[in-house]
Design a protein around this motif. Sequence first.
Motif, PDB file in Angstrom:
ATOM      1  N   GLU A  99       0.837  -1.206   0.000  1.00  0.00           N
ATOM      2  CA  GLU A  99       0.000   0.000   0.000  1.00  0.00           C
ATOM      3  C   GLU A  99       0.869   1.253   0.000  1.00  0.00           C
ATOM      4  O   GLU A  99       0.672   2.177  -0.800  1.00  0.00           O
ATOM      5  CB  GLU A  99      -0.909  -0.022   1.223  1.00  0.00           C
ATOM      6  CG  GLU A  99      -1.957   1.060   1.282  1.00  0.00           C
ATOM      7  CD  GLU A  99      -2.898   0.854   2.456  1.00  0.00           C
ATOM      8  OE1 GLU A  99      -4.051   1.277   2.359  1.00  0.00           O
ATOM      9  OE2 GLU A  99      -2.472   0.259   3.473  1.00  0.00           O
ATOM     10  N   LEU A 125       1.351   4.035  -3.088  1.00  0.00           N
ATOM     11  CA  LEU A 125       1.044   5.446  -2.840  1.00  0.00           C
ATOM     12  C   LEU A 125       2.218   6.349  -3.224  1.00  0.00           C
ATOM     13  O   LEU A 125       2.034   7.381  -3.880  1.00  0.00           O
ATOM     14  CB  LEU A 125       0.677   5.658  -1.371  1.00  0.00           C
ATOM     15  CG  LEU A 125      -0.681   5.109  -0.930  1.00  0.00           C
ATOM     16  CD1 LEU A 125      -0.834   5.199   0.581  1.00  0.00           C
ATOM     17  CD2 LEU A 125      -1.811   5.870  -1.621  1.00  0.00           C
ATOM     18  N   ILE A 184       0.240  13.163   0.612  1.00  0.00           N
ATOM     19  CA  ILE A 184      -0.164  11.762   0.435  1.00  0.00           C
ATOM     20  C   ILE A 184      -0.996  11.303   1.631  1.00  0.00           C
ATOM     21  O   ILE A 184      -2.076  10.710   1.474  1.00  0.00           O
ATOM     22  CB  ILE A 184       1.068  10.855   0.263  1.00  0.00           C
ATOM     23  CG1 ILE A 184       1.801  11.164  -1.040  1.00  0.00           C
ATOM     24  CG2 ILE A 184       0.651   9.374   0.292  1.00  0.00           C
ATOM     25  CD1 ILE A 184       3.126  10.434  -1.188  1.00  0.00           C
ATOM     26  N   TYR A 219      -5.000  10.466   1.330  1.00  0.00           N
ATOM     27  CA  TYR A 219      -5.370   9.063   1.471  1.00  0.00           C
ATOM     28  C   TYR A 219      -6.222   8.846   2.722  1.00  0.00           C
ATOM     29  O   TYR A 219      -7.215   8.103   2.681  1.00  0.00           O
ATOM     30  CB  TYR A 219      -4.118   8.200   1.533  1.00  0.00           C
ATOM     31  CG  TYR A 219      -4.380   6.719   1.332  1.00  0.00           C
ATOM     32  CD1 TYR A 219      -4.902   6.249   0.139  1.00  0.00           C
ATOM     33  CD2 TYR A 219      -4.120   5.794   2.343  1.00  0.00           C
ATOM     34  CE1 TYR A 219      -5.152   4.897  -0.063  1.00  0.00           C
ATOM     35  CE2 TYR A 219      -4.362   4.437   2.149  1.00  0.00           C
ATOM     36  CZ  TYR A 219      -4.884   4.000   0.947  1.00  0.00           C
ATOM     37  OH  TYR A 219      -5.137   2.669   0.755  1.00  0.00           O
ATOM     38  N   PHE A 276      -6.149   5.625  -3.904  1.00  0.00           N
ATOM     39  CA  PHE A 276      -5.082   5.562  -4.905  1.00  0.00           C
ATOM     40  C   PHE A 276      -5.334   6.583  -6.011  1.00  0.00           C
ATOM     41  O   PHE A 276      -4.428   7.306  -6.437  1.00  0.00           O
ATOM     42  CB  PHE A 276      -5.005   4.160  -5.513  1.00  0.00           C
ATOM     43  CG  PHE A 276      -4.357   3.136  -4.625  1.00  0.00           C
ATOM     44  CD1 PHE A 276      -3.803   3.493  -3.401  1.00  0.00           C
ATOM     45  CD2 PHE A 276      -4.287   1.804  -5.004  1.00  0.00           C
ATOM     46  CE1 PHE A 276      -3.198   2.551  -2.584  1.00  0.00           C
ATOM     47  CE2 PHE A 276      -3.679   0.855  -4.199  1.00  0.00           C
ATOM     48  CZ  PHE A 276      -3.133   1.235  -2.984  1.00  0.00           C
ATOM     49  N   VAL A 306      -4.645  10.177  -4.657  1.00  0.00           N
ATOM     50  CA  VAL A 306      -3.230  10.551  -4.512  1.00  0.00           C
ATOM     51  C   VAL A 306      -2.623  10.886  -5.870  1.00  0.00           C
ATOM     52  O   VAL A 306      -1.873  11.863  -6.004  1.00  0.00           O
ATOM     53  CB  VAL A 306      -2.449   9.415  -3.814  1.00  0.00           C
ATOM     54  CG1 VAL A 306      -0.942   9.653  -3.919  1.00  0.00           C
ATOM     55  CG2 VAL A 306      -2.856   9.320  -2.354  1.00  0.00           C
TER      56      VAL A 306
END
Length: 422
Positions: free
Chosen positions: A66, A70, A238, A242, A253, A256
């Motif tokens: 993950e 990102l 980010i 998120y 996703f 971002v």
Amino acid sequence: MSTAGWFLLIGGLLLFMGTGGPLLRRSPATSAIVYLGVGLLFGPTGLGLYHFNPLKESALLELLTEVAVLISLYATGVKMPVPFSWPLWRAPVLLATLSMALTVGLITAFAHWALGLPLGASVLLGAILAPTDPVLATDVQIRHPGDSDQLRFRLSCEAGLNDGSAFPFVVLGLGMLGLHNLGDFGLQWLMKDVLWATAAGIAVGVLAGAALAHLMRQLRRTPEPNAFLIDFLGLGLIGVVYGTCLLIDAWGFLAVFFSAVALRQTEMRLAVQNGTSAAPGSDEATLPAAPTVSGGTLIFKEHLERLSELVLVLLVGGSLFLNSWSWSAVATALFLFLVARPLGVFIALGIRRSPLPLQGMTAWFGVRGIGSLYYLMYAIQHGLPEELALQLVQITLIVITLSILLHGVSVKPLLNRVWQRN
């Protein structure tokens, strides 16, 4: 493997990559092939010094993948060309939507009829394998802001977009297995997981990226922040984007990626308005004199991206046994690379809309990697039955491994041939 062994292995790999760069650039191998080879050598396929079990360590692997995705999505987004142009973005949008749906459908049919998987598991496998990867596709992605290569742009933008557009199919597969609420006749899935989550993700990303660009414009009236603090701004963007999407059930996703695109687009537009750029005709010409958040954070994020690639590909190599190479896994990979991906690309884009060599290169370089691994771990963490999980783990790992090998050894010769023609 002991802690000392891991330090020696990773440290030695970093030293080799740092000192052997020129040699690697002259060889057909990519960095991912090197990491995979080391993982296979030291893992259960070779010396058996370590074994990583994705099923038992699914929570850890979900988190690692993950974070890696990102960071890669942000790094990809800030390299998108400026200014935004719909004719340029049309192809990657079609690749991330229509081609994605077609690829999911083809893999679903293959998995259900050829492999005998339940329909829900087949849809889930299609969603796991259909999206291209922003982490492992370094050699076929935009290398810097202003890179005008059309193939690189298509593949980079597609990878940024389809890591969000795959999620509705993931939850659809889970819903068909009874692990997610689709609502009556699938209406909740359509309204919440497709329309709301997609629109909200894009909106959150665009608003957050543009807001940060405007905020930094005001703060530049004070002394310039140092590079270390600018890196914090990228990571902060980010995290905020998120986290917001997780709270409102939007696709993080996608958010971002769009936050990074909006940040760069807004910074460049403000630079032109302020008269700090030479001319608005090209991406390179619109770079402002003052440092930008999008530009200042890029190198740091790419370093994190490369480190995550090393660790995760090592784990992939250390997850495979010799008997992992089943006919079903290899057949699925070949079907994806040679049938599903090309058909999805050619149908979505249309053969006559761009040169055939460009279409063929786009169809071939659909690299699968860390994104697919994340979706698989996500499904396992949401209650995927162990028997199905083991089947999907085996297939996904072999697809990723063959993608690293086949796409890796072909990328340099094919791209060099294209550049020589141009």
